[in-house]
Design an enzyme around this catalytic site. Structure first.
Site, PDB file in Angstrom:
ATOM      1  N   LEU A   1      82.710  42.349  36.693  1.00  0.00           N
ATOM      2  CA  LEU A   1      82.544  42.420  38.421  1.00  0.00           C
ATOM      3  C   LEU A   1      83.052  40.907  38.662  1.00  0.00           C
ATOM      4  O   LEU A   1      82.877  40.074  37.841  1.00  0.00           O
ATOM      5  CB  LEU A   1      81.397  42.897  38.814  1.00  0.00           C
ATOM      6  CG  LEU A   1      79.819  41.965  38.177  1.00  0.00           C
ATOM      7  CD1 LEU A   1      79.677  40.813  39.161  1.00  0.00           C
ATOM      8  CD2 LEU A   1      78.693  42.880  38.185  1.00  0.00           C
TER       9      LEU A   1
ATOM     10  N   GLY B   1      90.011  49.330  34.239  1.00  0.00           N
ATOM     11  CA  GLY B   1      90.111  50.162  35.242  1.00  0.00           C
ATOM     12  C   GLY B   1      90.164  49.666  36.548  1.00  0.00           C
ATOM     13  O   GLY B   1      90.155  48.542  36.681  1.00  0.00           O
TER      14      GLY B   1
ATOM     15  N   THR C   1      93.399  42.903  41.826  1.00  0.00           N
ATOM     16  CA  THR C   1      92.332  42.257  42.194  1.00  0.00           C
ATOM     17  C   THR C   1      92.750  40.645  42.171  1.00  0.00           C
ATOM     18  O   THR C   1      93.901  40.420  41.529  1.00  0.00           O
ATOM     19  CB  THR C   1      91.088  42.471  41.405  1.00  0.00           C
ATOM     20  OG1 THR C   1      90.965  43.738  41.124  1.00  0.00           O
ATOM     21  CG2 THR C   1      89.934  41.653  41.573  1.00  0.00           C
TER      22      THR C   1
ATOM     23  N   CYS D   1      92.328  46.312  45.628  1.00  0.00           N
ATOM     24  CA  CYS D   1      92.025  47.637  45.129  1.00  0.00           C
ATOM     25  C   CYS D   1      92.425  48.946  45.684  1.00  0.00           C
ATOM     26  O   CYS D   1      91.993  49.883  45.765  1.00  0.00           O
ATOM     27  CB  CYS D   1      90.249  47.877  44.964  1.00  0.00           C
ATOM     28  SG  CYS D   1      89.360  46.394  44.301  1.00  0.00           S
TER      29      CYS D   1
END
Length: 234
Positions: free
Chosen positions: A163, A70, A74, A180
Site C-alpha cells: 500500500l 494487482g 499508480t 487506479c
C-alpha cells in the site's frame, strides 16, 4: 514478531522489487521472518496487471515500470509513504479478499489516529475521504479524494507489494495517469487536508494500526541506510 524496516532517502523501484523478491523467496523457504518495509520512491509510475493503456495520460513524464501486482496505474514519489508488506498467508489464512480488507482496515485505523474519517467505496480500490466542500461531480455525487492505494501480489501464499499513503507528495504528479483507472474523483494527502503530519508521525501510526488490525506485536524498527540503487531526495 514481524520485522519492521525503514529506508532513508529514495529507493529506486527496481532495487525495491529485487529485494522484495529475495525476501519473499526466503520467507517461502522458512529462512526469513515476515517484513514490513517503509520507504519512499523517486517520482515514477507503475502499471499493475489490469492497467489500461488509455489511463497513461503522459507516458513521457516519469519512468513507467511494469509490475505483476494487482491493480492499474499508480504514482509513487517523494512525500508518499510506500509500505511493502511481505506477510505469510499460509499462517494468516489463505483468503485474498480478507487480506485486502485487512490492508484497508490498517490504512483506515492508521488515518483515524489523526482524526481523519477515511473509508472504502464500493467498486473502487483504495481508501478515500469525502470532500463536500469541493464542487460535486456532474451527476451531483459528492466528490471523493483518494488518499491511499493498495496493490498486492502472492507467491505460494506469501503476499508482497502492499500500500501507499499520501503524506505530502506533489499532487500534480498524479495528473500523468488516471489513478487506479478511476476518473472524476481526485487525489489528496494528509497535508493537503490541513493535517501537519510528518513521515515519522505516520510511521508510528502505521505500527499501532498494524497491531490493531493484524494482532501482531511489531518488532523493533530498523533504519536501513542508503545503499546501491538508492538516491537522496531531489
Amino acid at each position: 514478531m514481524v520485522e519492521w524496516r525503514i529506508s532513508a532517502g529514495l529507493t529506486e523501484y527496481p532495487a525495491a522489487l529485487a529485494e522484495m523478491e529475495q525476501r519473499v523467496d526466503a520467507i517461502i523457504q522458512g529462512q526469513a521472518d515476515e517484513l514490513v518495509w517503509l520507504l519512499e520512491h523517486p517520482p515514477l509510475y507503475t502499471a499493475g496487471s489490469s492497467a489500461r493503456a488509455a489511463d497513461l495520460v503522459d507516458a513521457e513524464r516519469f519512468q513507467v515500470f511494469q509490475t505483476r501486482r494487482g491493480g492499474q496505474y499508480t504514482y509513487h514519489g517523494p512525500g508518499q509513504r510506500v509500505v511493502y508488506a511481505m506477510l505469510d498467508l499460509n499462517k494468516r489464512g489463505r483468503d485474498v479478499r480478507a487480506y485486502v480488507e485487512n490492508l484497508e482496515g490498517w490504512i483506515i485505523a492508521t488515518l483515524a489516529q489523526f482524526g481523519l474519517n477515511a473509508g472504502i467505496r464500493p467498486g473502487r480500490v483504495g481508501v478515500w475521504v469525502s470532500r463536500p466542500e469541493k464542487p460535486p461531480l456532474t451527476d451531483g455525487t459528492v466528490r471523493d479524494d483518494k488518499i491511499a492505494a493498495i496493490g498486492v501480489r502472492l507467491r505460494k501464499w506469501v503476499a508482497f507489494h502492499g500500500l501507499s499513503i499520501n503524506v505530502d507528495p506533489d499532487l500534480e504528479h498524479f495528473s500523468g495517469i488516471v489513478p487506479c483507472g478511476i476518473a472524476g474523483h481526485g487525489v489528496t494527502s494528509l497535508v493537503d487536508l490541513g493535517l501537519p503530519v510528518t513521515m515519522a508521525d505516520l510511521d508510528l501510526a502505521l505500527r499501532a494500526g498494524f497491531q490493531q488490525v493484524f494482532g501482531d506485536e511489531p518488532g523493533p524498527m530498523r533504519l536501513q541506510t542508503l545503499e546501491a540503487g538508492s538516491s537522496r531526495r531531489r
